[in-house]
Design a protein around this motif. Structure first.
Motif, PDB file in Angstrom:
ATOM      1  N   ASN A  39      47.012  38.485  46.549  1.00  0.00           N
ATOM      2  CA  ASN A  39      47.338  39.257  45.347  1.00  0.00           C
ATOM      3  C   ASN A  39      47.013  40.735  45.514  1.00  0.00           C
TER       4      ASN A  39
ATOM      5  N   SER B 281      50.550  41.745  47.700  1.00  0.00           N
ATOM      6  CA  SER B 281      51.813  41.594  46.966  1.00  0.00           C
ATOM      7  C   SER B 281      51.475  41.091  45.574  1.00  0.00           C
ATOM      8  N   HIS B 282      52.381  41.292  44.639  1.00  0.00           N
ATOM      9  CA  HIS B 282      52.080  40.891  43.269  1.00  0.00           C
ATOM     10  C   HIS B 282      52.527  39.458  42.998  1.00  0.00           C
TER      11      HIS B 282
ATOM     12  N   PRO C 233      47.550  41.174  36.854  1.00  0.00           N
ATOM     13  CA  PRO C 233      47.338  42.532  37.361  1.00  0.00           C
ATOM     14  C   PRO C 233      45.867  42.920  37.499  1.00  0.00           C
TER      15      PRO C 233
ATOM     16  N   ALA D 288      44.526  41.249  40.625  1.00  0.00           N
ATOM     17  CA  ALA D 288      45.128  41.910  41.788  1.00  0.00           C
ATOM     18  C   ALA D 288      44.464  43.261  42.047  1.00  0.00           C
TER      19      ALA D 288
END
Length: 161
Positions: free
Chosen positions: A44, A47-48, A52, A55
């Motif tokens: 994470n 890349s997503h 959020p 991440a």
């Protein structure tokens, strides 16, 4: 939903806690003239894949490790990061309860056709911590069965169609 409390919780748990724990150990390594630290982050951070705040916290670990690698390398300290992909742990139980097919759907995203296991992550950590990796510092190493290499369903569904 992303809220101030959720952001604070994720940052405290996944970044601030890691830095508070690691900092005195890393300073002791630098004072002794040698050491290796390997952080566990997440795909994470690369890349997503949702969440959020999580991440961002994991990306913070990656940045923290690079700062150690750069600033303390001359003191003999190496810092690297392993970013695991999905691993079948108890954290998946609630998802499996909702959808027993979810692991099969998840595996479709991985070029190796499977998710990684904890021992594969541990092997990468052991290597990076060892003298065999003496020339490696500041590296971000995905152990993710190819997940971050590319999006396999795009090839299957769009290009292969």
């Amino acid at each position: 939903a992303l809220t101030a409390d959720k952001i604070e919780q994720e940052l405290d748990l996944n970044l601030t806690g890691v830095m508070n724990f690691a900092d005195p150990i890393i300073k002791a390594m630098a004072a002794s003239g040698a050491g290796s630290v390997v952080f566990i982050s997440s795909v994470n951070a690369i890349s997503h894949f949702g969440n959020p705040a999580y991440a961002a916290a994991k990306a913070g670990i990656n940045a923290y490790a690079k700062s150690i690698a750069v600033e303390l390398g001359r003191s003999g300290v190496r810092a690297n990061v392993v970013c695991p992909g999905s691993i079948r742990t108890a954290a998946w139980d609630h998802r499996l309860a909702k959808n027993p097919e979810i692991l099969g759907r998840l595996k479709r995203l991985y070029p190796l056709g499977r998710i990684v296991n904890a021992s594969e992550v541990a092997e990468a950590v052991a290597f990076l911590a060892s003298d065999r990796a003496s020339g490696i510092t500041g590296a971000i190493v995905p152990v993710d069965a190819g997940l971050t290499a590319g999006y396999l369903p795009f090839i299957d569904d769009i290009l292969g169609a």
